[in-house]
Design an enzyme around this catalytic site. Sequence first.
Site, PDB file in Angstrom:
ATOM      1  CE  LYS A   1      45.948  34.609  37.327  1.00 38.40           C
ATOM      2  NZ  LYS A   1      47.363  34.554  37.693  1.00 38.40           N
TER       3      LYS A   1
ATOM      4  NE  ARG B   1      54.353  34.077  40.135  1.00 34.86           N
ATOM      5  CZ  ARG B   1      53.433  34.516  39.269  1.00 34.86           C
ATOM      6  NH1 ARG B   1      52.862  35.692  39.462  1.00 34.86           N
ATOM      7  NH2 ARG B   1      53.098  33.773  38.229  1.00 34.86           N
TER       8      ARG B   1
ATOM      9  CE1 TYR C   1      35.477  64.484  51.388  1.00 38.40           C
ATOM     10  CE2 TYR C   1      35.394  62.950  49.535  1.00 38.40           C
ATOM     11  CZ  TYR C   1      34.906  63.393  50.759  1.00 38.40           C
ATOM     12  OH  TYR C   1      33.851  62.742  51.353  1.00 38.40           O
TER      13      TYR C   1
ATOM     14  CG  MET D   1      33.793  54.936  49.355  1.00 44.13           C
ATOM     15  SD  MET D   1      33.468  54.633  51.103  1.00 44.13           S
ATOM     16  CE  MET D   1      35.076  54.981  51.815  1.00 44.13           C
TER      17      MET D   1
END
Length: 359
Positions: free
Chosen positions: A33, A127, A254, A302
């Site tokens: 998956k 769950r 940054y 990014m």
Amino acid sequence: MRCWAEINIENLYDNIRELEKITLKEKIMAVIKADAYGHGMMNICEALIKTGIKKFAVATVEEALEIRETNNEVGILILGPVENECMSKVSDNNIYFMITDFEEIEYIEKNRINVNVFLKLDTGMGRVGFQEDEISELTEKLKNCKYVNAVGIFSHFSSSDSDEEYTKLQEKRFKEMSENIMKEVHSVKYRHLLNSFGSLKYHDSEYDFVRMGIILYGGVTDEETAPYKFKPVMSLYAKISHIKKMHKDSFISYGNTYMAKKGDVVATVSIGYADGVRRDLSNKGYVYYKGHRCSIIGRVCMDQLMILIPEELADSAKKGDIVEFFGKNINVVEVANLCNTISYEILCGISNRVPRIYK
């Protein structure tokens, strides 16, 4: 390429051979998956089929149908929820899915959909699945069903890697609940409970399938899996795109979170959080470069990030050189620990814009 992930199929095969020390190959249900934990679902599926793996687990209808489009013979089980309107299509494609509540049973019977399903039991994961006090009602309903054909039962450990006592409690509950169902519902043939870490500790248990996920991809440490050893299948690399020697003290990236000193050699690397390198690694992560671990300095951007080049490499570092983020020299678990997460999330988080190179 500015960055890429190498998928080592030979390491995958070595991991299968290691798994065969734990269980029989015919019992292995490979969990592929989430694009095979970021490794590329169809490529991994095809590679595993070549080794003789015939059972696969996915999370979504779309994943299951993609596999079925290319192979009509392998067994496929959907571990995630299947919406009512998809049940007919899934069943028509000979794909197994799970039943988790009475509403699903009622829908199938009302709409006369012939299905072969696995019953999901909640033994403590909390769950989805039928709870202990629902088993009697469940068996009575199933005995009167015309369209729901329950062929198997399974549950899922919540803490097999960290809480042995609770894991044993879950196994005890599973045995009791599944045995009570099988006494009354004779169509049930299969049971499975063990996941990756569960298989390492309880491989003597008698179950029909063993669901292998993270250890299949080597996203573990030797300490976690001893005496077995699993190799990393994915390695993440990127190229240095810029190198500068600081002419004066200056902030990097940054937010002014890191001050480089005059004389420092700083390299910019062409990979960032949009590629899956977590921003959590800002000012605390590292890469492997020419035999050294080089610190990630300043905030991860990014598309790029910066590393500090050690003095001994200052004269040899150059644009186009390759650095490793994880793989042979840095275990992905180390990266996950720095990000206060797990290796699964790091591997799944490598974005689709990062090319996968299979070797």
